[in-house]
Design a protein around this motif. Structure first.
Motif, PDB file in Angstrom:
ATOM      1  N   TYR A   1       0.806  -1.222   0.000  1.00 31.16           N
ATOM      2  CA  TYR A   1       0.000   0.000   0.000  1.00 31.16           C
ATOM      3  C   TYR A   1       0.838   1.270   0.000  1.00 31.16           C
ATOM      4  CZ  TYR A   1       0.456  -0.222   5.159  1.00 31.16           C
ATOM      5  OH  TYR A   1       0.927  -0.293   6.431  1.00 31.16           O
ATOM      6  N   LEU A   2       2.145   1.158   0.144  1.00 31.83           N
ATOM      7  CA  LEU A   2       3.012   2.330   0.015  1.00 31.83           C
ATOM      8  C   LEU A   2       3.293   2.659  -1.456  1.00 31.83           C
ATOM      9  CD1 LEU A   2       5.585   1.707   2.892  1.00 31.83           C
ATOM     10  CD2 LEU A   2       3.624   3.240   2.887  1.00 31.83           C
ATOM     11  N   HIS A   3       2.884   1.769  -2.367  1.00 32.20           N
ATOM     12  CA  HIS A   3       3.047   1.986  -3.805  1.00 32.20           C
ATOM     13  C   HIS A   3       1.701   2.409  -4.388  1.00 32.20           C
ATOM     14  CE1 HIS A   3       6.429  -0.541  -2.870  1.00 32.20           C
ATOM     15  NE2 HIS A   3       6.849  -0.602  -4.108  1.00 32.20           N
TER      16      HIS A   3
ATOM     17  N   ARG B   1      13.445  -1.356 -15.772  1.00 32.22           N
ATOM     18  CA  ARG B   1      13.634  -0.065 -15.109  1.00 32.22           C
ATOM     19  C   ARG B   1      12.227   0.453 -14.888  1.00 32.22           C
ATOM     20  NH1 ARG B   1      14.429   5.526 -16.409  1.00 32.22           N
ATOM     21  NH2 ARG B   1      14.194   5.067 -18.634  1.00 32.22           N
ATOM     22  N   VAL B   2      11.902   0.733 -13.618  1.00 30.08           N
ATOM     23  CA  VAL B   2      10.534   1.111 -13.271  1.00 30.08           C
ATOM     24  C   VAL B   2      10.506   2.443 -12.543  1.00 30.08           C
ATOM     25  CG1 VAL B   2       9.771  -1.303 -13.120  1.00 30.08           C
ATOM     26  CG2 VAL B   2      10.502  -0.116 -11.046  1.00 30.08           C
ATOM     27  N   LEU B   3       9.361   3.102 -12.657  1.00 33.21           N
ATOM     28  CA  LEU B   3       9.077   4.305 -11.895  1.00 33.21           C
ATOM     29  C   LEU B   3       7.958   3.948 -10.927  1.00 33.21           C
ATOM     30  CD1 LEU B   3       9.541   7.352 -11.441  1.00 33.21           C
ATOM     31  CD2 LEU B   3       7.729   7.749 -13.125  1.00 33.21           C
ATOM     32  N   ILE B   4       8.192   4.196  -9.655  1.00 32.70           N
ATOM     33  CA  ILE B   4       7.228   3.869  -8.615  1.00 32.70           C
ATOM     34  C   ILE B   4       6.703   5.177  -8.030  1.00 32.70           C
ATOM     35  CG2 ILE B   4       6.860   2.706  -6.400  1.00 32.70           C
ATOM     36  CD1 ILE B   4       9.453   1.048  -7.127  1.00 32.70           C
ATOM     37  N   ASN B   5       5.396   5.323  -8.027  1.00 33.52           N
ATOM     38  CA  ASN B   5       4.765   6.444  -7.335  1.00 33.52           C
ATOM     39  C   ASN B   5       4.430   5.965  -5.938  1.00 33.52           C
ATOM     40  OD1 ASN B   5       4.703   8.520  -9.314  1.00 33.52           O
ATOM     41  ND2 ASN B   5       3.154   7.352 -10.396  1.00 33.52           N
ATOM     42  N   LEU B   6       5.071   6.578  -4.949  1.00 30.05           N
ATOM     43  CA  LEU B   6       4.905   6.178  -3.557  1.00 30.05           C
ATOM     44  C   LEU B   6       3.789   6.971  -2.882  1.00 30.05           C
ATOM     45  CD1 LEU B   6       8.691   6.161  -2.634  1.00 30.05           C
ATOM     46  CD2 LEU B   6       7.261   4.160  -3.074  1.00 30.05           C
ATOM     47  N   ALA B   7       3.242   6.389  -1.852  1.00 30.43           N
ATOM     48  CA  ALA B   7       2.208   7.058  -1.051  1.00 30.43           C
ATOM     49  C   ALA B   7       2.897   7.923   0.000  1.00 30.43           C
ATOM     50  CB  ALA B   7       1.287   6.037  -0.409  1.00 30.43           C
ATOM     51  N   LEU B   8       3.715   8.845  -0.466  1.00 32.01           N
ATOM     52  CA  LEU B   8       4.425   9.805   0.379  1.00 32.01           C
ATOM     53  C   LEU B   8       4.187  11.191  -0.208  1.00 32.01           C
ATOM     54  CD1 LEU B   8       7.883   8.014   0.855  1.00 32.01           C
ATOM     55  CD2 LEU B   8       6.085   8.269   2.573  1.00 32.01           C
TER      56      LEU B   8
ATOM     57  N   PRO C   1      13.625   8.862  -2.772  1.00 33.63           N
ATOM     58  CA  PRO C   1      13.861   8.982  -1.331  1.00 33.63           C
ATOM     59  C   PRO C   1      14.556   7.772  -0.700  1.00 33.63           C
ATOM     60  CG  PRO C   1      11.540   8.560  -1.752  1.00 33.63           C
ATOM     61  CD  PRO C   1      12.200   8.784  -3.085  1.00 33.63           C
ATOM     62  N   LEU C   2      14.523   6.626  -1.370  1.00 36.27           N
ATOM     63  CA  LEU C   2      15.201   5.430  -0.863  1.00 36.27           C
ATOM     64  C   LEU C   2      16.337   5.055  -1.789  1.00 36.27           C
ATOM     65  CD1 LEU C   2      12.121   3.163  -0.018  1.00 36.27           C
ATOM     66  CD2 LEU C   2      13.439   4.572   1.564  1.00 36.27           C
ATOM     67  N   ARG C   3      17.405   4.526  -1.200  1.00 30.15           N
ATOM     68  CA  ARG C   3      18.518   3.965  -1.984  1.00 30.15           C
ATOM     69  C   ARG C   3      18.841   2.625  -1.355  1.00 30.15           C
ATOM     70  NH1 ARG C   3      20.875   8.230  -5.191  1.00 30.15           N
ATOM     71  NH2 ARG C   3      19.026   9.475  -5.496  1.00 30.15           N
ATOM     72  N   GLY C   4      18.975   1.631  -2.188  1.00 28.96           N
ATOM     73  CA  GLY C   4      19.289   0.305  -1.675  1.00 28.96           C
ATOM     74  C   GLY C   4      18.410  -0.733  -2.330  1.00 28.96           C
TER      75      GLY C   4
ATOM     76  N   PRO D   1      16.188  14.512   4.311  1.00 30.86           N
ATOM     77  CA  PRO D   1      15.017  15.021   5.038  1.00 30.86           C
ATOM     78  C   PRO D   1      14.193  13.902   5.693  1.00 30.86           C
ATOM     79  CG  PRO D   1      15.156  16.024   2.869  1.00 30.86           C
ATOM     80  CD  PRO D   1      16.188  14.938   2.917  1.00 30.86           C
ATOM     81  N   LEU D   2      14.151  12.737   5.038  1.00 30.38           N
ATOM     82  CA  LEU D   2      13.374  11.627   5.605  1.00 30.38           C
ATOM     83  C   LEU D   2      14.102  10.913   6.738  1.00 30.38           C
ATOM     84  CD1 LEU D   2      11.750  10.011   2.449  1.00 30.38           C
ATOM     85  CD2 LEU D   2      10.669  11.447   4.184  1.00 30.38           C
ATOM     86  N   LEU D   3      15.388  11.122   6.832  1.00 28.04           N
ATOM     87  CA  LEU D   3      16.177  10.457   7.869  1.00 28.04           C
ATOM     88  C   LEU D   3      15.660  10.771   9.272  1.00 28.04           C
ATOM     89  CD1 LEU D   3      18.589   8.585   8.146  1.00 28.04           C
ATOM     90  CD2 LEU D   3      20.060  10.589   8.235  1.00 28.04           C
ATOM     91  N   ILE D   4      15.119  11.953   9.466  1.00 27.54           N
ATOM     92  CA  ILE D   4      14.600  12.307  10.788  1.00 27.54           C
ATOM     93  C   ILE D   4      13.330  11.521  11.134  1.00 27.54           C
ATOM     94  CG2 ILE D   4      15.643  14.600  10.841  1.00 27.54           C
ATOM     95  CD1 ILE D   4      12.942  15.770  10.063  1.00 27.54           C
ATOM     96  N   PHE D   5      12.725  10.886  10.116  1.00 23.80           N
ATOM     97  CA  PHE D   5      11.532  10.059  10.333  1.00 23.80           C
ATOM     98  C   PHE D   5      11.857   8.570  10.247  1.00 23.80           C
ATOM     99  CE2 PHE D   5       9.958  14.038   8.383  1.00 23.80           C
ATOM    100  CZ  PHE D   5       9.168  14.483   9.431  1.00 23.80           C
ATOM    101  N   LYS D   6      13.114   8.210  10.510  1.00 21.88           N
ATOM    102  CA  LYS D   6      13.569   6.836  10.316  1.00 21.88           C
ATOM    103  C   LYS D   6      12.703   5.822  11.068  1.00 21.88           C
ATOM    104  CE  LYS D   6      17.635   3.890  10.595  1.00 21.88           C
ATOM    105  NZ  LYS D   6      19.058   3.817  10.924  1.00 21.88           N
ATOM    106  N   SER D   7      12.378   6.063  12.315  1.00 12.89           N
ATOM    107  CA  SER D   7      11.577   5.090  13.072  1.00 12.89           C
ATOM    108  C   SER D   7      10.178   4.959  12.475  1.00 12.89           C
ATOM    109  CB  SER D   7      11.516   5.452  14.555  1.00 12.89           C
ATOM    110  OG  SER D   7      10.913   6.705  14.738  1.00 12.89           O
ATOM    111  N   TRP D   8       9.620   6.065  12.008  1.00 16.25           N
ATOM    112  CA  TRP D   8       8.305   6.022  11.359  1.00 16.25           C
ATOM    113  C   TRP D   8       8.385   5.220  10.064  1.00 16.25           C
ATOM    114  CZ3 TRP D   8       6.560   8.012   6.626  1.00 16.25           C
ATOM    115  CH2 TRP D   8       5.180   8.016   6.458  1.00 16.25           C
ATOM    116  N   ILE D   9       9.457   5.427   9.281  1.00 16.54           N
ATOM    117  CA  ILE D   9       9.637   4.704   8.020  1.00 16.54           C
ATOM    118  C   ILE D   9       9.788   3.211   8.279  1.00 16.54           C
ATOM    119  CG2 ILE D   9      11.210   4.366   6.065  1.00 16.54           C
ATOM    120  CD1 ILE D   9      11.668   7.440   6.184  1.00 16.54           C
TER     121      ILE D   9
END
Length: 143
Positions: A32-34, A48-55, A83-86, A108-116
């Motif tokens: 559901y995050l996609h 090679r794909v483009l993903i629209n995230l629920a962010l 926003p993600l690498r890996g 910027p998202l690093l501060i929300f690491k526990s939420w992620i």
């Protein structure tokens, strides 16, 4: 780095699970995050794909190189832009389905690491549960 592995007993044939997960454009049905997954290029077992995230924007677009290996019953998403690498690896093995995340987030998202981490865990558990249920239904409908 965020490392997360969720493993569940598939309760369905590996072939049924594979039929579902090998269609990467179908991922939003389970994760559901996609919001959607669009194939930009295809070369053999690589996409090679483009993903629209629920962010929220500007964090809503992710580009990934994806390897789809029917021989290994494994899909590897290599996130290269967004926003993600890996990597996110989904594998069917020994009657189980395993989802492994090894990703870094942009600053910027690093501060929300526990939420992620919580969102990835919840989304993965939900996705694997739904994948397994659909695979069981595929098996029942074929019999």
């Amino acid at each position: 780095m965020i490392r997360l592995t969720i493993e569940m007993n598939a309760n369905a044939s590996p072939e049924a699970i594979w039929r579902i997960i090998s269609n990467v454009q179908n991922m939003p049905k389970y994760w559901y995050l996609h919001r959607d997954v669009k194939v930009l290029e295809k070369a053999g077992s690589y996409l090679r794909v483009l993903i629209n995230l629920a962010l929220p924007k500007p964090f809503s677009k992710e580009e990934a190189l994806v390897r789809v290996s029917g021989q290994e019953l494994m899909i590897i998403f290599n996130f290269i832009k967004g926003p993600l690498r890996g990597k996110h690896i989904i594998k069917v093995t020994n009657g189980n389905i395993v989802s492994t995340w090894a990703v870094n987030t942009s600053f910027p998202l690093l501060i929300f690491k526990s939420w992620i981490i919580k969102r990835l865990r919840d989304a993965t558990i939900n996705a694997l549960t739904n994948l397994i249920n659909d695979a069981v239904n595929l098996n029942h409908n074929r019999n």
